[in-house]
Design an enzyme around this catalytic site. Structure first.
Site, mmCIF file in Angstrom:
data_model
loop_
_atom_site.group_PDB
_atom_site.id
_atom_site.type_symbol
_atom_site.label_atom_id
_atom_site.label_comp_id
_atom_site.label_asym_id
_atom_site.label_seq_id
_atom_site.Cartn_x
_atom_site.Cartn_y
_atom_site.Cartn_z
ATOM 1 N NE ARG A 178 69.071 10.367 65.189
ATOM 2 C CZ ARG A 178 70.212 10.190 64.501
ATOM 3 N NH1 ARG A 178 70.711 8.976 64.351
ATOM 4 N NH2 ARG A 178 70.848 11.228 63.991
ATOM 5 C CE1 TYR B 116 46.228 -0.361 71.274
ATOM 6 C CE2 TYR B 116 47.763 0.145 69.514
ATOM 7 C CZ TYR B 116 46.938 0.559 70.541
ATOM 8 O OH TYR B 116 46.839 1.890 70.821
ATOM 9 C CG ASP C 160 51.848 -6.097 72.082
ATOM 10 O OD1 ASP C 160 52.031 -5.946 73.310
ATOM 11 O OD2 ASP C 160 51.315 -5.214 71.378
ATOM 12 C CE LYS D 271 48.395 1.374 76.232
ATOM 13 N NZ LYS D 271 48.282 0.399 75.161
HETATM 14 C C1 LIG Z 1 48.597 0.519 73.772
HETATM 15 C C2 LIG Z 1 49.070 -0.693 73.081
HETATM 16 C C3 LIG Z 1 49.975 -0.609 72.024
HETATM 17 C C4 LIG Z 1 50.484 0.711 71.485
HETATM 18 O O1 LIG Z 1 51.281 1.371 72.410
HETATM 19 P P1 LIG Z 1 51.441 2.978 72.470
HETATM 20 O O2 LIG Z 1 52.332 3.166 73.636
HETATM 21 O O3 LIG Z 1 50.074 3.545 72.647
HETATM 22 O O4 LIG Z 1 52.044 3.391 71.181
HETATM 23 C C5 LIG Z 1 50.427 -1.792 71.474
HETATM 24 N N1 LIG Z 1 49.990 -2.988 71.909
HETATM 25 C C6 LIG Z 1 49.096 -3.107 72.913
HETATM 26 C C7 LIG Z 1 48.656 -4.461 73.349
HETATM 27 C C8 LIG Z 1 48.606 -1.967 73.528
HETATM 28 O O5 LIG Z 1 47.720 -2.088 74.513
#
Ligand SMILES: *Cc1c(COP(=O)(O)O)cnc(C)c1O
Length: 396
Positions: free
Chosen positions: A63, A115, A187, A212
């Protein structure tokens, strides 16, 4: 080990600074230092033996630190040009851990079409801890300035935004944040460091859903954070360990495996996305097309200043919720699913998928209409993708 492996790493005379595509492959841990293996080993261990009780080992418990995860964390820090990288169990784990920098009574300014999961975290979970958020259209600088309160601690941006692909001027907002003693957070999931490196534009923390484009194969859930400087990196590391939101060794390895082809995948998908956006914008049965590469996109100029591309996500409005559902049921190539950024194209329906956690009136206010579809362009032949979408639109 033979000397040749060493000299390849050590390298004299000095080479010029590596270009991004080279960094994707030669990121520092691409060769295992102990064996010369061509990929980082998966250290599938929760704990580490103390050979010498007076000198604790570098790693003691997974961890708090794991060599496979560390290699990934160093990798993303190199790619984003930051001081420290951290890997989390999901994008939301990276985002929620970062929000733990704040305390009860703090206020945040957040991109309005953020998001859906980030919206839910802020409005339904962090609100209970008295961390308050104001959602603003970040393309409107006056609105951002007007949202500032005495207890504001950070600006949270997402650009291009999701799913309407609005463009926020990163360096302008980051500069304003710095002047007002606020942290700036981005983000960067949609652009990835291949197209956009917010830290170079003055931003403090970059976050990713690595699920993604970075992972790229719809087979791993992961999140990443990169801090601009060491002190911020240490604070995030403390939270990651304290909250236990870490990414496991297997997934860390799989994510690195995916990231090595980021450049090739993004470049291919983006060329296709441009063609798709252009094709959609010339159809008269489509109400609107959102893609920062289109000449009429209001954020195009800013996008070109702060990024080296437009990305691989195209949103478009087919007119009604009924028609959107028809199209989704008739396409044969894309995966009809939540998510984006994979080798296969993914067609998603924000109103019922990624933004289902947003109340309908809020959704509509933010331009997430019932007819809006989001196409994440994969690596298929673009002619095939367009032909498939054409038959689905014609029959809907
Ligand atoms: C999918 C997504 C998230 C969340 O990510 P997870 O891996 O599903 O927890 C956050 N921000 C954006 C822009 C996303 O497309």
């Amino acid at each position: 080990m033979s000397d040749s492996g060493q000299s390849q790493q050590g390298g004299s005379p000095e080479l010029p600074a590596k270009k991004f595509d080279t960094k994707l492959i030669h990121f520092g841990n691409e060769v295992d230092a102990a064996t010369g293996a061509s990929s980082v080993p998966i250290y599938q261990a929760s704990t580490f033996h103390h050979h010498d009780i007076f000198n604790p080992p570098e790693y003691d418990y997974s961890r708090s630190g794991n060599p496979t995860r560390q290699a990934l964390e160093d990798y993303i820090a190199v790619l984003e040009g930051g001081s420290r990288g951290l890997a989390f169990a999901s994008g939301m784990a990276a985002i929620s851990t970062t929000f733990m920098l704040f305390s009860a009574g703090d206020h945040l300014i957040v991109t309005e079409d953020v998001y859906g999961g980030t919206y839910r975290l802020l409005t339904n979970i962090l609100s209970r801890m008295n961390i308050e958020a104001t959602f603003v259209d970040m393309t409107d600088f006056a609105a951002v300035q007007a949202a500032l309160k005495p207890n504001t601690k950070a600006v949270f941006m997402e650009t291009p935004s999701n799913p309407t692909l609005k463009i926020t001027d990163l360096s302008m907002i980051a500069k304003w944040a710095q002047e007002n003693d606020l942290l700036s957070i981005v983000d960067n999931t949609f652009m990835t460091p291949y197209y956009q490196r917010p830290i170079e534009l003055g931003v403090d923390i970059v976050l990713h859903s690595a699920t993604k484009f970075l992972g790229g194969h719809s087979d791993v859930l992961a999140g990443l954070a990169v801090a601009r400087n060491e002190s911020l990196g240490n604070r995030l590391k403390y939270l990651q360990n304290g909250l236990g939101t870490v990414l496991g060794a297997q997934d860390s390895w799989l994510l690195m495996r995916g990231m090595k082809t980021l450049g090739a995948r993004m470049a291919h998908s983006e060329i296709s996305a441009r063609k798709l956006a252009d094709w959609l914008s010339r159809r008269d049965d489509i109400d609107a097309v959102f893609y920062p590469g289109l000449p009429e996109h209001p954020g195009r100029e800013i996008q070109e200043r702060q990024s080296t591309g437009y990305g691989a996500v195209v949103s478009f409005d087919v007119g009604s919720g009924e028609r959107a559902k028809q199209v989704l049921s008739k396409v044969r190539l894309p995966l009809v699913a939540v998510s984006l950024g994979a080798v296969e194209s993914i067609l998603s329906y924000p109103a019922m998928m990624s933004h289902a956690s947003m109340p309908q009136e809020v959704r509509h206010e933010r331009g997430i209409t019932d007819g809006l579809l989001r196409f994440s362009v994969g690596l298929e032949d673009i002619g095939d993708l367009i032909a498939d979408l054409e038959q689905a639109l014609k029959n809907s």
